[in-house]
Design a protein around this motif. Structure first.
Motif, PDB file in Angstrom:
ATOM      1  N   ILE A 145       1.291  -9.605  21.268  1.00  0.00           N
ATOM      2  CA  ILE A 145       2.277  -9.603  20.173  1.00  0.00           C
ATOM      3  C   ILE A 145       2.998 -10.937  20.021  1.00  0.00           C
ATOM      4  CG2 ILE A 145       2.634  -7.126  20.441  1.00  0.00           C
ATOM      5  CD1 ILE A 145       5.338  -7.696  21.741  1.00  0.00           C
ATOM      6  N   LEU A 146       2.696 -11.896  20.911  1.00  0.00           N
ATOM      7  CA  LEU A 146       3.474 -13.145  20.963  1.00  0.00           C
ATOM      8  C   LEU A 146       3.491 -13.890  19.635  1.00  0.00           C
ATOM      9  CD1 LEU A 146       5.116 -14.924  22.926  1.00  0.00           C
ATOM     10  CD2 LEU A 146       2.999 -16.161  23.434  1.00  0.00           C
ATOM     11  N   HIS A 147       2.363 -13.957  18.947  1.00  0.00           N
ATOM     12  CA  HIS A 147       2.296 -14.713  17.686  1.00  0.00           C
ATOM     13  C   HIS A 147       2.686 -13.866  16.478  1.00  0.00           C
ATOM     14  CE1 HIS A 147      -1.558 -12.746  18.174  1.00  0.00           C
ATOM     15  NE2 HIS A 147      -1.929 -13.033  16.947  1.00  0.00           N
ATOM     16  N   ASN A 148       3.278 -12.693  16.752  1.00  0.00           N
ATOM     17  CA  ASN A 148       3.800 -11.807  15.710  1.00  0.00           C
ATOM     18  C   ASN A 148       2.731 -11.454  14.675  1.00  0.00           C
ATOM     19  OD1 ASN A 148       5.825 -10.243  14.587  1.00  0.00           O
ATOM     20  ND2 ASN A 148       6.602 -11.896  13.284  1.00  0.00           N
ATOM     21  N   PRO A 149       1.601 -10.907  15.128  1.00  0.00           N
ATOM     22  CA  PRO A 149       0.495 -10.622  14.211  1.00  0.00           C
ATOM     23  C   PRO A 149       0.788  -9.433  13.300  1.00  0.00           C
ATOM     24  CG  PRO A 149       0.011  -9.726  16.367  1.00  0.00           C
ATOM     25  CD  PRO A 149       1.296 -10.487  16.513  1.00  0.00           C
ATOM     26  N   ASP A 150       0.077  -9.375  12.163  1.00  0.00           N
ATOM     27  CA  ASP A 150       0.229  -8.253  11.234  1.00  0.00           C
ATOM     28  C   ASP A 150      -0.484  -7.008  11.742  1.00  0.00           C
ATOM     29  OD1 ASP A 150       1.642  -9.767   9.273  1.00  0.00           O
ATOM     30  OD2 ASP A 150      -0.246 -10.689   8.672  1.00  0.00           O
ATOM     31  N   VAL A 151      -1.526  -7.219  12.551  1.00  0.00           N
ATOM     32  CA  VAL A 151      -2.355  -6.115  13.041  1.00  0.00           C
ATOM     33  C   VAL A 151      -2.440  -6.186  14.561  1.00  0.00           C
ATOM     34  CG1 VAL A 151      -4.681  -5.127  13.051  1.00  0.00           C
ATOM     35  CG2 VAL A 151      -3.728  -6.031  10.923  1.00  0.00           C
ATOM     36  N   LEU A 152      -2.285  -5.020  15.214  1.00  0.00           N
ATOM     37  CA  LEU A 152      -2.432  -4.929  16.668  1.00  0.00           C
ATOM     38  C   LEU A 152      -3.529  -3.933  16.991  1.00  0.00           C
ATOM     39  CD1 LEU A 152       1.217  -4.763  18.077  1.00  0.00           C
ATOM     40  CD2 LEU A 152      -0.500  -6.464  18.678  1.00  0.00           C
ATOM     41  N   ILE A 153      -4.431  -4.317  17.888  1.00  0.00           N
ATOM     42  CA  ILE A 153      -5.470  -3.414  18.357  1.00  0.00           C
ATOM     43  C   ILE A 153      -5.287  -3.252  19.861  1.00  0.00           C
ATOM     44  CG2 ILE A 153      -7.948  -3.080  18.643  1.00  0.00           C
ATOM     45  CD1 ILE A 153      -8.354  -4.328  15.938  1.00  0.00           C
ATOM     46  N   LEU A 154      -4.947  -2.050  20.273  1.00  0.00           N
ATOM     47  CA  LEU A 154      -4.555  -1.777  21.655  1.00  0.00           C
ATOM     48  C   LEU A 154      -5.520  -0.767  22.272  1.00  0.00           C
ATOM     49  CD1 LEU A 154      -0.714  -1.321  20.995  1.00  0.00           C
ATOM     50  CD2 LEU A 154      -1.934  -3.446  21.515  1.00  0.00           C
ATOM     51  N   ASP A 155      -6.266  -1.199  23.274  1.00  0.00           N
ATOM     52  CA  ASP A 155      -7.250  -0.351  23.934  1.00  0.00           C
ATOM     53  C   ASP A 155      -6.669   0.118  25.268  1.00  0.00           C
ATOM     54  OD1 ASP A 155      -9.542   0.947  24.624  1.00  0.00           O
ATOM     55  OD2 ASP A 155     -10.872  -0.781  24.503  1.00  0.00           O
ATOM     56  N   GLU A 156      -6.268   1.376  25.336  1.00  0.00           N
ATOM     57  CA  GLU A 156      -5.648   1.970  26.527  1.00  0.00           C
ATOM     58  C   GLU A 156      -4.427   1.149  27.004  1.00  0.00           C
ATOM     59  OE1 GLU A 156      -6.607   4.820  27.809  1.00  0.00           O
ATOM     60  OE2 GLU A 156      -8.548   5.121  26.870  1.00  0.00           O
ATOM     61  N   PRO A 157      -3.438   0.926  26.131  1.00  0.00           N
ATOM     62  CA  PRO A 157      -2.317   0.036  26.493  1.00  0.00           C
ATOM     63  C   PRO A 157      -1.401   0.580  27.577  1.00  0.00           C
ATOM     64  CG  PRO A 157      -1.851   1.142  24.431  1.00  0.00           C
ATOM     65  CD  PRO A 157      -3.286   1.472  24.773  1.00  0.00           C
ATOM     66  N   THR A 158      -1.385   1.908  27.792  1.00  0.00           N
ATOM     67  CA  THR A 158      -0.462   2.468  28.783  1.00  0.00           C
ATOM     68  C   THR A 158      -1.161   2.830  30.087  1.00  0.00           C
ATOM     69  OG1 THR A 158      -0.755   4.670  27.829  1.00  0.00           O
ATOM     70  CG2 THR A 158       1.092   3.365  27.015  1.00  0.00           C
ATOM     71  N   SER A 159      -2.380   2.358  30.265  1.00  0.00           N
ATOM     72  CA  SER A 159      -3.115   2.632  31.499  1.00  0.00           C
ATOM     73  C   SER A 159      -2.366   2.061  32.700  1.00  0.00           C
ATOM     74  CB  SER A 159      -4.510   1.995  31.415  1.00  0.00           C
ATOM     75  OG  SER A 159      -5.196   2.105  32.638  1.00  0.00           O
ATOM     76  N   GLY A 160      -2.109   2.896  33.691  1.00  0.00           N
ATOM     77  CA  GLY A 160      -1.469   2.440  34.922  1.00  0.00           C
ATOM     78  C   GLY A 160       0.042   2.417  34.897  1.00  0.00           C
ATOM     79  N   LEU A 161       0.657   2.843  33.800  1.00  0.00           N
ATOM     80  CA  LEU A 161       2.117   2.825  33.726  1.00  0.00           C
ATOM     81  C   LEU A 161       2.706   4.099  34.331  1.00  0.00           C
ATOM     82  CD1 LEU A 161       2.779   1.482  30.105  1.00  0.00           C
ATOM     83  CD2 LEU A 161       2.436   0.199  32.213  1.00  0.00           C
ATOM     84  N   ASP A 162       3.853   3.955  35.003  1.00  0.00           N
ATOM     85  CA  ASP A 162       4.530   5.146  35.503  1.00  0.00           C
ATOM     86  C   ASP A 162       5.286   5.806  34.334  1.00  0.00           C
ATOM     87  OD1 ASP A 162       7.200   4.098  35.196  1.00  0.00           O
ATOM     88  OD2 ASP A 162       6.987   3.021  37.092  1.00  0.00           O
ATOM     89  N   PRO A 163       5.782   7.037  34.510  1.00  0.00           N
ATOM     90  CA  PRO A 163       6.406   7.755  33.387  1.00  0.00           C
ATOM     91  C   PRO A 163       7.548   7.004  32.712  1.00  0.00           C
ATOM     92  CG  PRO A 163       5.949   9.274  35.172  1.00  0.00           C
ATOM     93  CD  PRO A 163       5.638   7.899  35.696  1.00  0.00           C
TER      94      PRO A 163
END
Length: 235
Positions: A145-163
């Motif tokens: 998200i650093l370059h503030n894009p118009d479109v984000l494609i997230l493949d399993e973004p919460t993998s490994g996160l605690d609750p």
């Protein structure tokens, strides 16, 4: 439309990994679901310019993913499932490196904003190799998200996160979805129900559902999303 896909096909040998799919996506969070090997990651790699399609067309913000690949990459942020990172770099250093690639006008200000957004403040002076898997996921999301894009494609973004981390990242995705087009691939149905306004289910390279969550439930006796997913992808 931020994303338009028309008759998209990707063939590997005798296998159609993606088989003539068509869909569109506008600002909001689109849940992109399917069993392992269904064609999700292949589709996302085509949209981000990592691999070319065999046939069909795909555009991002009006730019063709093959003939205008650089324009697409300027407007897209991608967090792949493997989340490749430079583990010998410090967190803040790695974000500075990515900012340099994108030639950001005021990198220090933007890096500080993204560190705040992704909750990386306590870890920003550590090497990435010292971080837990959950914090590595946050670094990958911060880079996307650093370059503030118009479109984000997230493949399993919460993998490994605690609750607790999960709640924070879900809230961030929801907030980003108010102004950006987000394609979210996940196997966690509760996550889809929490953040997605629209759902596409793909099975064996073909789209078997493309609807809002409400519409999808209405067509399936108001069954839980998990049950709908199983019934559409069981064969």
């Amino acid at each position: 439309m931020s994303i338009r896909v028309q008759a998209l096909t990707k063939v590997y040998g005798a296998q159609n990994a993606v088989d003539g799919i068509s869909f569109s996506a506008e600002p909001g969070v689109l849940g992109f679901l399917g069993p392992n090997g269904a064609g999700k990651s292949t589709t996302m790699k085509i949209l981000t310019g990592f691999i070319p399609q065999t046939s069909g067309e795909a555009t991002v913000c009006g730019f063709d993913v093959v003939t205008q690949s650089l324009e697409v990459r300027r407007r897209i942020g991608y967090l792949p499932e493997s989340n490749p990172l430079y583990t010998d770099m410090y967190v803040k250093e790695s974000l500075g490196f990515i900012a340099g690639i994108h030639q950001l006008h005021d990198p220090h200000k933007r890096i500080a904003e993204v560190i705040e957004q992704t909750g990386l403040g306590p870890e920003q002076h550590k090497k990435i190799g010292q971080l837990s898997k959950g914090y590595r996921q946050r670094v990958g999301l911060a880079q996307a998200i650093l370059h503030n894009p118009d479109v984000l494609i997230l493949d399993e973004p919460t993998s490994g996160l605690d609750p607790n981390q999960l709640i924070g990242i879900r809230q961030l995705i929801q907030e980003l979805g108010k102004s950006k087009t987000i394609i979210l691939s996940t196997h966690i149905m509760q996550e889809v129900e929490a953040v997605c306004s629209k759902v596409i289910i793909i099975n064996r390279g073909k789209i078997v559902a493309d609807d809002t969550l409400t519409g999808l439930r209405g067509k399936n006796n108001n069954d839980p999303l998990e049950q709908i997913f199983i019934s559409l992808t069981a064969n």
